[in-house]
Design a protein around this motif. Structure first.
Motif, PDB file in Angstrom:
ATOM      1  N   PRO A   1       0.781  -1.239   0.000  1.00 17.87           N
ATOM      2  CA  PRO A   1       0.000   0.000   0.000  1.00 17.87           C
ATOM      3  C   PRO A   1       0.809   1.285   0.000  1.00 17.87           C
ATOM      4  O   PRO A   1       0.378   2.286  -0.562  1.00 17.87           O
ATOM      5  CB  PRO A   1      -0.848  -0.096   1.279  1.00 17.87           C
ATOM      6  CG  PRO A   1      -0.753  -1.497   1.737  1.00 17.87           C
ATOM      7  CD  PRO A   1       0.466  -2.107   1.124  1.00 17.87           C
ATOM      8  N   ASP A   2       2.011   1.276   0.622  1.00 18.56           N
ATOM      9  CA  ASP A   2       2.770   2.528   0.661  1.00 18.56           C
ATOM     10  C   ASP A   2       3.563   2.775  -0.621  1.00 18.56           C
ATOM     11  O   ASP A   2       4.178   3.819  -0.793  1.00 18.56           O
ATOM     12  CB  ASP A   2       3.690   2.592   1.879  1.00 18.56           C
ATOM     13  CG  ASP A   2       4.821   1.575   1.864  1.00 18.56           C
ATOM     14  OD1 ASP A   2       4.951   0.815   0.874  1.00 18.56           O
ATOM     15  OD2 ASP A   2       5.585   1.542   2.850  1.00 18.56           O
ATOM     16  N   GLY A   3       3.559   1.815  -1.557  1.00 21.60           N
ATOM     17  CA  GLY A   3       4.227   2.000  -2.845  1.00 21.60           C
ATOM     18  C   GLY A   3       5.734   1.902  -2.801  1.00 21.60           C
ATOM     19  O   GLY A   3       6.410   2.220  -3.773  1.00 21.60           O
ATOM     20  N   ILE A   4       6.284   1.454  -1.679  1.00 25.50           N
ATOM     21  CA  ILE A   4       7.736   1.330  -1.565  1.00 25.50           C
ATOM     22  C   ILE A   4       8.094  -0.141  -1.702  1.00 25.50           C
ATOM     23  O   ILE A   4       7.858  -0.947  -0.801  1.00 25.50           O
ATOM     24  CB  ILE A   4       8.235   1.924  -0.229  1.00 25.50           C
ATOM     25  CG1 ILE A   4       7.873   3.406  -0.207  1.00 25.50           C
ATOM     26  CG2 ILE A   4       9.733   1.705  -0.072  1.00 25.50           C
ATOM     27  CD1 ILE A   4       8.224   4.128   1.055  1.00 25.50           C
ATOM     28  N   PHE A   5       8.623  -0.481  -2.865  1.00 28.22           N
ATOM     29  CA  PHE A   5       8.932  -1.875  -3.175  1.00 28.22           C
ATOM     30  C   PHE A   5      10.009  -1.952  -4.233  1.00 28.22           C
ATOM     31  O   PHE A   5      10.327  -0.967  -4.882  1.00 28.22           O
ATOM     32  CB  PHE A   5       7.685  -2.621  -3.660  1.00 28.22           C
ATOM     33  CG  PHE A   5       6.992  -1.943  -4.821  1.00 28.22           C
ATOM     34  CD1 PHE A   5       7.507  -2.006  -6.108  1.00 28.22           C
ATOM     35  CD2 PHE A   5       5.825  -1.225  -4.620  1.00 28.22           C
ATOM     36  CE1 PHE A   5       6.887  -1.366  -7.171  1.00 28.22           C
ATOM     37  CE2 PHE A   5       5.185  -0.594  -5.678  1.00 28.22           C
ATOM     38  CZ  PHE A   5       5.722  -0.665  -6.954  1.00 28.22           C
ATOM     39  N   ASN A   6      10.553  -3.143  -4.397  1.00 28.41           N
ATOM     40  CA  ASN A   6      11.446  -3.480  -5.498  1.00 28.41           C
ATOM     41  C   ASN A   6      10.918  -4.789  -6.063  1.00 28.41           C
ATOM     42  O   ASN A   6      11.100  -5.840  -5.462  1.00 28.41           O
ATOM     43  CB  ASN A   6      12.886  -3.624  -5.019  1.00 28.41           C
ATOM     44  CG  ASN A   6      13.828  -4.104  -6.121  1.00 28.41           C
ATOM     45  OD1 ASN A   6      13.448  -4.187  -7.290  1.00 28.41           O
ATOM     46  ND2 ASN A   6      15.032  -4.432  -5.758  1.00 28.41           N
ATOM     47  N   ILE A   7      10.254  -4.690  -7.184  1.00 30.36           N
ATOM     48  CA  ILE A   7       9.685  -5.854  -7.857  1.00 30.36           C
ATOM     49  C   ILE A   7      10.563  -6.149  -9.065  1.00 30.36           C
ATOM     50  O   ILE A   7      11.075  -5.226  -9.703  1.00 30.36           O
ATOM     51  CB  ILE A   7       8.240  -5.575  -8.318  1.00 30.36           C
ATOM     52  CG1 ILE A   7       7.331  -5.313  -7.121  1.00 30.36           C
ATOM     53  CG2 ILE A   7       7.707  -6.712  -9.179  1.00 30.36           C
ATOM     54  CD1 ILE A   7       5.956  -4.807  -7.511  1.00 30.36           C
ATOM     55  N   PHE A   8      10.720  -7.419  -9.385  1.00 29.77           N
ATOM     56  CA  PHE A   8      11.441  -7.743 -10.611  1.00 29.77           C
ATOM     57  C   PHE A   8      10.964  -9.074 -11.147  1.00 29.77           C
ATOM     58  O   PHE A   8      10.458  -9.913 -10.427  1.00 29.77           O
ATOM     59  CB  PHE A   8      12.955  -7.748 -10.398  1.00 29.77           C
ATOM     60  CG  PHE A   8      13.453  -8.703  -9.339  1.00 29.77           C
ATOM     61  CD1 PHE A   8      13.950  -9.945  -9.688  1.00 29.77           C
ATOM     62  CD2 PHE A   8      13.439  -8.341  -8.002  1.00 29.77           C
ATOM     63  CE1 PHE A   8      14.425 -10.820  -8.722  1.00 29.77           C
ATOM     64  CE2 PHE A   8      13.912  -9.205  -7.041  1.00 29.77           C
ATOM     65  CZ  PHE A   8      14.407 -10.448  -7.388  1.00 29.77           C
TER      66      PHE A   8
END
Length: 158
Positions: free
Chosen positions: A123-130
């Motif tokens: 929800p907070d939009g702080i991520f590292n997706i790959f």
């Protein structure tokens, strides 16, 4: 710059390899479920011997191959890959930002929807997706995708 809530910005520094861009761009566009959501950004050094070929290629793609594609070709000083990525990120409009290489080929149909599905879990939009890049899989994030809030909290530096 206003940031589009549903836009994905793909940031790709490139040098001396304009012939790599057509297959790269085609793979992105042909596998995206909603290609109209994409912003493709390329950073080319102003001293690149192939600069005029890049510029002609960008013009051709915008006019005839993918009219309406949000394709941004930034031309600047030779500043190296990290600074080029930061320059593109600072000018991007996407909610999601992905680092890419000009030789990367997208293979997963609907990758953009899958990205959004996974990002919605944070929800907070702080991520590292790959995605699995076919080399190191889940071991290393070679082509990270981050949310705009992560970028904003890092002082616009990836």
């Amino acid at each position: 710059m206003a940031h589009a809530e549903r836009t994905i910005s793909i940031l790709c520094p490139t040098r001396g390899r304009p012939d790599f861009l057509p297959p790269h761009i085609m793979s992105i566009m042909e596998t995206a479920a909603e290609p109209e959501r994409l912003e493709l950004m390329f950073y080319v050094d102003r001293d690149d011997a192939a600069l005029s070929k890049y510029e002609a290629l960008f013009k051709e793609i915008r006019a005839h191959v993918f009219p309406g594609l949000n394709l941004v070709g930034l031309v600047g000083d030779p500043i190296g890959t990290p600074k080029a990525i930061n320059a593109m990120a600072g000018q991007s409009s996407g909610r999601y930002l992905m680092i890419s290489n000009d030789d990367l080929l997208f293979r997963t149909k609907g990758w953009d929807r899958e990205l959004e599905r996974v990002a919605a879990r944070v929800p907070d939009g702080i991520f590292n997706i790959f995605f699995d890049d076919g080399y190191l899989g889940a071991k290393l994030s070679c082509f990270p995708i981050v949310g705009r809030p992560w970028l904003d909290r890092k002082s616009t530096r990836l």
